[in-house]
Design a protein around this motif. Structure first.
Motif, PDB file in Angstrom:
ATOM      1  N   LYS A 230      55.586  75.841  20.957  1.00  0.00           N
ATOM      2  CA  LYS A 230      54.938  74.531  21.101  1.00  0.00           C
ATOM      3  C   LYS A 230      53.637  74.442  20.314  1.00  0.00           C
ATOM      4  O   LYS A 230      53.270  73.386  19.837  1.00  0.00           O
ATOM      5  CB  LYS A 230      54.649  74.242  22.586  1.00  0.00           C
ATOM      6  CG  LYS A 230      55.821  73.560  23.271  1.00  0.00           C
ATOM      7  CD  LYS A 230      55.527  73.290  24.698  1.00  0.00           C
ATOM      8  CE  LYS A 230      54.825  71.981  24.907  1.00  0.00           C
ATOM      9  NZ  LYS A 230      54.747  71.607  26.320  1.00  0.00           N
TER      10      LYS A 230
ATOM     11  N   LYS B 276      61.964  71.922  33.806  1.00  0.00           N
ATOM     12  CA  LYS B 276      60.790  71.192  33.293  1.00  0.00           C
ATOM     13  C   LYS B 276      61.043  70.645  31.883  1.00  0.00           C
ATOM     14  O   LYS B 276      60.742  69.484  31.599  1.00  0.00           O
ATOM     15  CB  LYS B 276      59.573  72.134  33.316  1.00  0.00           C
ATOM     16  CG  LYS B 276      58.320  71.564  32.719  1.00  0.00           C
ATOM     17  CD  LYS B 276      57.729  70.444  33.532  1.00  0.00           C
ATOM     18  CE  LYS B 276      56.397  69.980  32.961  1.00  0.00           C
ATOM     19  NZ  LYS B 276      56.093  68.600  33.395  1.00  0.00           N
ATOM     20  N   VAL B 277      61.617  71.478  31.011  1.00  0.00           N
ATOM     21  CA  VAL B 277      61.825  70.976  29.648  1.00  0.00           C
ATOM     22  C   VAL B 277      62.913  69.904  29.617  1.00  0.00           C
ATOM     23  O   VAL B 277      62.853  68.973  28.799  1.00  0.00           O
ATOM     24  CB  VAL B 277      62.114  72.110  28.606  1.00  0.00           C
ATOM     25  CG1 VAL B 277      60.949  73.068  28.516  1.00  0.00           C
ATOM     26  CG2 VAL B 277      63.416  72.834  28.879  1.00  0.00           C
TER      27      VAL B 277
ATOM     28  N   TYR C  81      66.390  60.326  32.695  1.00  0.00           N
ATOM     29  CA  TYR C  81      66.372  60.718  34.118  1.00  0.00           C
ATOM     30  C   TYR C  81      67.774  60.930  34.700  1.00  0.00           C
ATOM     31  O   TYR C  81      68.099  61.999  35.227  1.00  0.00           O
ATOM     32  CB  TYR C  81      65.619  59.625  34.878  1.00  0.00           C
ATOM     33  CG  TYR C  81      65.566  59.790  36.377  1.00  0.00           C
ATOM     34  CD1 TYR C  81      64.605  60.604  36.964  1.00  0.00           C
ATOM     35  CD2 TYR C  81      66.467  59.127  37.197  1.00  0.00           C
ATOM     36  CE1 TYR C  81      64.546  60.740  38.341  1.00  0.00           C
ATOM     37  CE2 TYR C  81      66.416  59.263  38.575  1.00  0.00           C
ATOM     38  CZ  TYR C  81      65.453  60.067  39.139  1.00  0.00           C
ATOM     39  OH  TYR C  81      65.395  60.207  40.495  1.00  0.00           O
TER      40      TYR C  81
ATOM     41  N   ASP D 224      61.339  66.717  30.594  1.00  0.00           N
ATOM     42  CA  ASP D 224      60.503  66.200  29.504  1.00  0.00           C
ATOM     43  C   ASP D 224      61.309  65.559  28.387  1.00  0.00           C
ATOM     44  O   ASP D 224      60.759  64.803  27.588  1.00  0.00           O
ATOM     45  CB  ASP D 224      59.715  67.360  28.863  1.00  0.00           C
ATOM     46  CG  ASP D 224      58.354  67.525  29.495  1.00  0.00           C
ATOM     47  OD1 ASP D 224      58.004  66.726  30.376  1.00  0.00           O
ATOM     48  OD2 ASP D 224      57.650  68.474  29.096  1.00  0.00           O
ATOM     49  N   SER D 225      62.582  65.918  28.265  1.00  0.00           N
ATOM     50  CA  SER D 225      63.278  65.551  27.022  1.00  0.00           C
ATOM     51  C   SER D 225      64.522  64.696  27.211  1.00  0.00           C
ATOM     52  O   SER D 225      64.988  64.093  26.248  1.00  0.00           O
ATOM     53  CB  SER D 225      63.667  66.826  26.261  1.00  0.00           C
ATOM     54  OG  SER D 225      64.522  67.619  27.056  1.00  0.00           O
TER      55      SER D 225
ATOM     56  N   ARG E 280      51.249  66.107  21.596  1.00  0.00           N
ATOM     57  CA  ARG E 280      51.517  66.945  22.781  1.00  0.00           C
ATOM     58  C   ARG E 280      50.354  66.850  23.779  1.00  0.00           C
ATOM     59  O   ARG E 280      50.557  66.809  24.980  1.00  0.00           O
ATOM     60  CB  ARG E 280      51.731  68.397  22.362  1.00  0.00           C
ATOM     61  CG  ARG E 280      53.027  68.627  21.594  1.00  0.00           C
ATOM     62  CD  ARG E 280      53.268  70.118  21.420  1.00  0.00           C
ATOM     63  NE  ARG E 280      54.260  70.445  20.402  1.00  0.00           N
ATOM     64  CZ  ARG E 280      55.568  70.369  20.588  1.00  0.00           C
ATOM     65  NH1 ARG E 280      56.053  69.951  21.719  1.00  0.00           N
ATOM     66  NH2 ARG E 280      56.394  70.706  19.616  1.00  0.00           N
TER      67      ARG E 280
ATOM     68  N   ARG F 289      49.965  63.398  26.007  1.00  0.00           N
ATOM     69  CA  ARG F 289      51.036  63.026  26.947  1.00  0.00           C
ATOM     70  C   ARG F 289      50.596  63.123  28.404  1.00  0.00           C
ATOM     71  O   ARG F 289      51.086  62.408  29.249  1.00  0.00           O
ATOM     72  CB  ARG F 289      52.268  63.908  26.725  1.00  0.00           C
ATOM     73  CG  ARG F 289      52.928  63.644  25.399  1.00  0.00           C
ATOM     74  CD  ARG F 289      54.204  64.415  25.268  1.00  0.00           C
ATOM     75  NE  ARG F 289      55.304  63.693  25.900  1.00  0.00           N
ATOM     76  CZ  ARG F 289      56.455  64.238  26.253  1.00  0.00           C
ATOM     77  NH1 ARG F 289      56.655  65.509  26.057  1.00  0.00           N
ATOM     78  NH2 ARG F 289      57.396  63.514  26.807  1.00  0.00           N
ATOM     79  N   THR F 290      49.691  64.023  28.696  1.00  0.00           N
ATOM     80  CA  THR F 290      49.259  64.189  30.085  1.00  0.00           C
ATOM     81  C   THR F 290      47.862  63.608  30.335  1.00  0.00           C
ATOM     82  O   THR F 290      47.279  63.851  31.378  1.00  0.00           O
ATOM     83  CB  THR F 290      49.260  65.682  30.471  1.00  0.00           C
ATOM     84  OG1 THR F 290      48.480  66.387  29.505  1.00  0.00           O
ATOM     85  CG2 THR F 290      50.669  66.252  30.511  1.00  0.00           C
TER      86      THR F 290
END
Ligand code: ACO
Length: 274
Positions: free
Chosen positions: A101, A154-155, A162, A158-159, A222, A225-226
């Protein structure tokens, strides 16, 4: 051309800026054993400062991209050995997530075949993913009594969309490259016999762009995003200033000069000539 073959990985360079990093246990469908995790940490450390490597393509030898963690060597043989498990567990997360990453050059996962379980983590950690239409993806974990652990859930969250994420986590149904594109897991697909050529063509387009700018742009994406909007505004302003100072090509001045003064090109149509 140079080929560096290690116990479980292979590094190939052709003098064109593209480095091919192979998970290289084709007889085990490139399942990730402890040696592979340790070798990958070291290889990424080397390649991130390697002048010949401008773009990194991660792929697999033979019929698989990666069949996930090695069920024998990574799981069963580490059971009851907490010190060894800690060491290889750390290495496993280190390269598959953090190192990929934060890799300073562009990374592309080229999925040539089976991608299972823990193989999703490096796939998602790369900046781009290109899959063979024929590739097979499998979140197989629930089929053998575990949940998608490590960082796989988790990944995927993220990708992948849903509903599709929960569907594949809970059914462990396989899907092919075309479906991977539909659900947002990969950028595009190609027939297996054109996969490498299409990946090279895509990499060559990226090679025309200013690498310092690409690095800053992906780091910024990256990071924000949070963040909330105020934090992102502040961060992006500081990051833009940093980029102006760090860019040896002075791309901002060059780009503006060639558009406004010499009228040599259109930035919305192409990168400035390097
Ligand atoms: N761990 C250990 N060994 C493996 C793995 C694995 N994840 N995947 C394949 N292998 C080994 C097989 O045991 C076999 O070894 P052997 O020749 O010594 O018997 C060899 O690789 C070839 O495997 P086959 O099953 O014969 O290959 P095939 O092409 O028919 O099937 C497939 C490929 C579908 C990927 C199958 O091997 C498979 O289901 N592997 C497990 C995939 C998986 O569920 N991974 C998730 C692990 S969990 C996690 O990552 C968190």
């Amino acid at each position: 051309m140079s080929v560096d073959v290690r116990d479980t990985i292979k590094i190939e360079k052709n003098g064109d800026g593209i480095t091919w990093l192979y998970l290289n246990r084709p007889e085990k469908r490139n399942a990730m054993n402890p040696t592979m995790h340790l070798e990958m940490v070291q290889a990424l450390d080397e390649l991130e400062v390697d002048d010949e490597t401008e773009i990194l393509v991660l792929t697999g030898s033979g019929s698989a991209f990666c069949a996930g963690q090695d069920l024998k060597e990574f799981f069963r043989e580490q059971d009851g050995k907490p010190k060894e498990r800690l060491k290889v567990g750390r290495a496993s997360q280190e390269w598959r997530l953090r190192k990929l990453k934060s890799f300073p050059k562009i990374t592309i996962a080229m999925v040539n075949g089976w991608c299972c379980g823990g193989g999703f983590t490096p796939l998602v950690a790369c900046d781009f993913a290109i899959a063979a239409e024929e590739a097979q993806f499998s979140l197989s974990e629930v089929n053998w009594g575990i949940l998608p652990g490590g960082l796989v859930t988790k990944v995927i969250a993220d990708s992948v969309r849903y509903r599709d994420a929960l569907y594949y986590i809970l059914t462990a149904e396989n899907f092919d490259g075309k479906r991977a594109k539909e659900i947002g897991l990969v950028n595009f697909t190609a027939p297996l016999d054109k996969l490498r050529d299409d990946t090279v063509a895509f990499a060559q387009r990226l090679l025309q762009k200013n690498p310092v700018v690409l690095r800053a742009a992906k780091e910024a994406y990256r990071a924000v995003r949070t963040m909330d909007y105020e934090q992102a505004e502040d961060y992006l302003s500081a990051k833009s200033d940093e980029l102006k100072l760090r860019d040896p090509e002075r791309g901002r001045e060059k780009g503006m000069h060639e558009f406004l003064d010499t009228k040599a090109y259109r930035p919305a149509l192409a990168p400035y000539p390097r």
